[in-house]
Design a protein around this motif. Structure first.
Motif, PDB file in Angstrom:
ATOM      1  N   ARG A  48      60.167  75.035  27.031  1.00 24.33           N
ATOM      2  CA  ARG A  48      58.973  75.179  27.865  1.00 24.33           C
ATOM      3  C   ARG A  48      58.965  74.150  28.996  1.00 24.33           C
ATOM      4  O   ARG A  48      58.636  74.467  30.143  1.00 24.33           O
ATOM      5  CB  ARG A  48      57.702  75.026  27.015  1.00 24.33           C
ATOM      6  N   GLN A  49      59.329  72.920  28.659  1.00 23.85           N
ATOM      7  CA  GLN A  49      59.346  71.869  29.668  1.00 23.85           C
ATOM      8  C   GLN A  49      60.414  72.133  30.732  1.00 23.85           C
ATOM      9  O   GLN A  49      60.178  71.927  31.928  1.00 23.85           O
ATOM     10  CB  GLN A  49      59.581  70.508  29.002  1.00 23.85           C
ATOM     11  N   THR A  50      61.576  72.592  30.307  1.00 21.69           N
ATOM     12  CA  THR A  50      62.653  72.896  31.259  1.00 21.69           C
ATOM     13  C   THR A  50      62.216  73.988  32.228  1.00 21.69           C
ATOM     14  O   THR A  50      62.397  73.872  33.450  1.00 21.69           O
ATOM     15  CB  THR A  50      63.919  73.337  30.516  1.00 21.69           C
ATOM     16  N   GLU A  51      61.622  75.043  31.699  1.00 22.22           N
ATOM     17  CA  GLU A  51      61.154  76.145  32.547  1.00 22.22           C
ATOM     18  C   GLU A  51      60.090  75.666  33.542  1.00 22.22           C
ATOM     19  O   GLU A  51      60.127  76.000  34.728  1.00 22.22           O
ATOM     20  CB  GLU A  51      60.595  77.256  31.664  1.00 22.22           C
ATOM     21  N   ARG A  52      59.159  74.847  33.063  1.00 20.94           N
ATOM     22  CA  ARG A  52      58.099  74.333  33.934  1.00 20.94           C
ATOM     23  C   ARG A  52      58.671  73.439  35.028  1.00 20.94           C
ATOM     24  O   ARG A  52      58.318  73.567  36.214  1.00 20.94           O
ATOM     25  CB  ARG A  52      57.075  73.555  33.102  1.00 20.94           C
ATOM     26  N   LEU A  53      59.563  72.525  34.638  1.00 23.30           N
ATOM     27  CA  LEU A  53      60.113  71.567  35.596  1.00 23.30           C
ATOM     28  C   LEU A  53      61.013  72.252  36.621  1.00 23.30           C
ATOM     29  O   LEU A  53      61.025  71.864  37.797  1.00 23.30           O
ATOM     30  CB  LEU A  53      60.867  70.463  34.851  1.00 23.30           C
ATOM     31  N   GLN A  54      61.781  73.249  36.199  1.00 24.79           N
ATOM     32  CA  GLN A  54      62.615  73.989  37.151  1.00 24.79           C
ATOM     33  C   GLN A  54      61.739  74.688  38.186  1.00 24.79           C
ATOM     34  O   GLN A  54      62.095  74.795  39.359  1.00 24.79           O
ATOM     35  CB  GLN A  54      63.473  75.036  36.416  1.00 24.79           C
ATOM     36  N   LYS A  55      60.586  75.143  37.758  1.00 27.56           N
ATOM     37  CA  LYS A  55      59.683  75.854  38.663  1.00 27.56           C
ATOM     38  C   LYS A  55      58.945  74.879  39.584  1.00 27.56           C
ATOM     39  O   LYS A  55      58.845  75.103  40.793  1.00 27.56           O
ATOM     40  CB  LYS A  55      58.676  76.665  37.850  1.00 27.56           C
ATOM     41  N   GLU A  56      58.438  73.772  39.028  1.00 22.06           N
ATOM     42  CA  GLU A  56      57.617  72.845  39.811  1.00 22.06           C
ATOM     43  C   GLU A  56      58.440  71.850  40.625  1.00 22.06           C
ATOM     44  O   GLU A  56      57.984  71.370  41.663  1.00 22.06           O
ATOM     45  CB  GLU A  56      56.670  72.087  38.870  1.00 22.06           C
ATOM     46  N   SER A 171      51.137  67.680  27.032  1.00 22.23           N
ATOM     47  CA  SER A 171      52.323  66.995  26.515  1.00 22.23           C
ATOM     48  C   SER A 171      53.513  67.124  27.464  1.00 22.23           C
ATOM     49  O   SER A 171      54.665  67.190  27.027  1.00 22.23           O
ATOM     50  CB  SER A 171      52.690  67.539  25.121  1.00 22.23           C
ATOM     51  N   ASN A 172      53.233  67.145  28.766  1.00 16.41           N
ATOM     52  CA  ASN A 172      54.314  67.202  29.750  1.00 16.41           C
ATOM     53  C   ASN A 172      55.099  65.895  29.754  1.00 16.41           C
ATOM     54  O   ASN A 172      54.534  64.810  29.579  1.00 16.41           O
ATOM     55  CB  ASN A 172      53.757  67.474  31.153  1.00 16.41           C
ATOM     56  N   ILE A 173      56.383  65.993  29.992  1.00 16.38           N
ATOM     57  CA  ILE A 173      57.251  64.820  29.999  1.00 16.38           C
ATOM     58  C   ILE A 173      56.839  63.875  31.122  1.00 16.38           C
ATOM     59  O   ILE A 173      56.641  64.297  32.270  1.00 16.38           O
ATOM     60  CB  ILE A 173      58.721  65.244  30.180  1.00 16.38           C
ATOM     61  N   SER A 174      56.715  62.585  30.794  1.00 16.63           N
ATOM     62  CA  SER A 174      56.368  61.587  31.801  1.00 16.63           C
ATOM     63  C   SER A 174      57.533  60.652  32.111  1.00 16.63           C
ATOM     64  O   SER A 174      57.598  60.082  33.205  1.00 16.63           O
ATOM     65  CB  SER A 174      55.148  60.774  31.356  1.00 16.63           C
ATOM     66  N   SER A 175      58.444  60.463  31.145  1.00 21.32           N
ATOM     67  CA  SER A 175      59.607  59.608  31.397  1.00 21.32           C
ATOM     68  C   SER A 175      60.669  59.841  30.325  1.00 21.32           C
ATOM     69  O   SER A 175      60.382  60.394  29.254  1.00 21.32           O
ATOM     70  CB  SER A 175      59.214  58.120  31.398  1.00 21.32           C
ATOM     71  N   TYR A 176      61.890  59.413  30.625  1.00 22.27           N
ATOM     72  CA  TYR A 176      62.943  59.398  29.615  1.00 22.27           C
ATOM     73  C   TYR A 176      63.953  58.312  29.951  1.00 22.27           C
ATOM     74  O   TYR A 176      64.081  57.889  31.106  1.00 22.27           O
ATOM     75  CB  TYR A 176      63.626  60.764  29.447  1.00 22.27           C
ATOM     76  N   HIS A 177      64.633  57.851  28.914  1.00 18.59           N
ATOM     77  CA  HIS A 177      65.512  56.692  29.028  1.00 18.59           C
ATOM     78  C   HIS A 177      66.722  56.917  28.127  1.00 18.59           C
ATOM     79  O   HIS A 177      66.569  57.319  26.974  1.00 18.59           O
ATOM     80  CB  HIS A 177      64.747  55.434  28.591  1.00 18.59           C
TER      81      HIS A 177
END
Length: 198
Positions: A48-56, A171-177
């Motif tokens: 879901r996050q991948t689809e949203r981020l690819q779109k936005e 619960s959208n991704i805000s950061s990753y490390h």
């Protein structure tokens, strides 16, 4: 912001990452178990996050640090989110064949969140050493942490990965490390850090 040499440290990481994919097929497969069920469907969340981020295509501040090199930082909207989140897809333990190798511990945290900790058995050759998820009372992901270890006679890779999400925004991704060490036979170890903030 420095843009010019942004891809330089990534080239080495990408080459080593490709080698990981080649040697990964050597891992022994676990026997399937129809009774194992995931406590949290990480793959569905990441899809879901991948689809949203690819779109936005949100603006991302991304930094890469490798040993003996200056930190390279860019601000960009041009990311392939399938590639960016692939390492987090790799630690999903909802597949029954993998879950047979892990012990699950559930803890209620002082803030009311639930912590799920999956710990690998000592006899397992699975690469994910542990996976820790923090979920809100509404079962939204707030934090993911995992350690991934791949090694054989030719290659060694150890990565600690952390992803944070904002429950107030679905619960959208805000950061990753990603903090890692990679080594090919007959070469020096490469230590690196990747930090991305959305």
């Amino acid at each position: 912001m420095r843009n010019k040499n942004y891809l330089v440290p990534f080239k080495t990481i990408l080459i080593l990452g490709s080698f990981v994919a080649l040697v990964a097929c050597e891992r022994p497969a676990a026997p399937p178990s129809a009774s194992a069920a995931a406590s949290y469907d990480l793959t569905a969340y990441l899809n879901r996050q991948t689809e949203r981020l690819q779109k936005e295509q949100p603006m991302v501040l991304k930094s890469v640090t490798t040993q003996h090199q200056q930190t390279e930082t860019i601000e960009t909207t041009d990311l392939d989110w399938t590639d960016e989140l692939a390492i987090f897809q790799d630690v999903d333990l909802s597949r029954p064949a993998l879950r047979d190798f892990y012990t699950e511990t559930t803890t209620t945290l002082p803030n009311g969140n639930t912590q799920l900790l999956y710990t690998k058995s000592e006899t397992s050759a699975a690469p994910v050493q542990y996976l820790q998820l923090q979920l809100t009372p509404g079962r939204q992901l707030q934090r993911l942490e995992a350690m991934v270890l791949d090694k054989n006679i030719l290659f060694y890779s150890k990565r600690k990965i952390v992803l944070t999400a904002n429950p107030a925004e679905n619960s959208n991704i805000s950061s990753y490390h990603i903090e890692g060490t990679q080594k090919l036979i007959f070469s020096d170890s490469l230590h690196y850090n990747i930090v991305a903030n959305l």
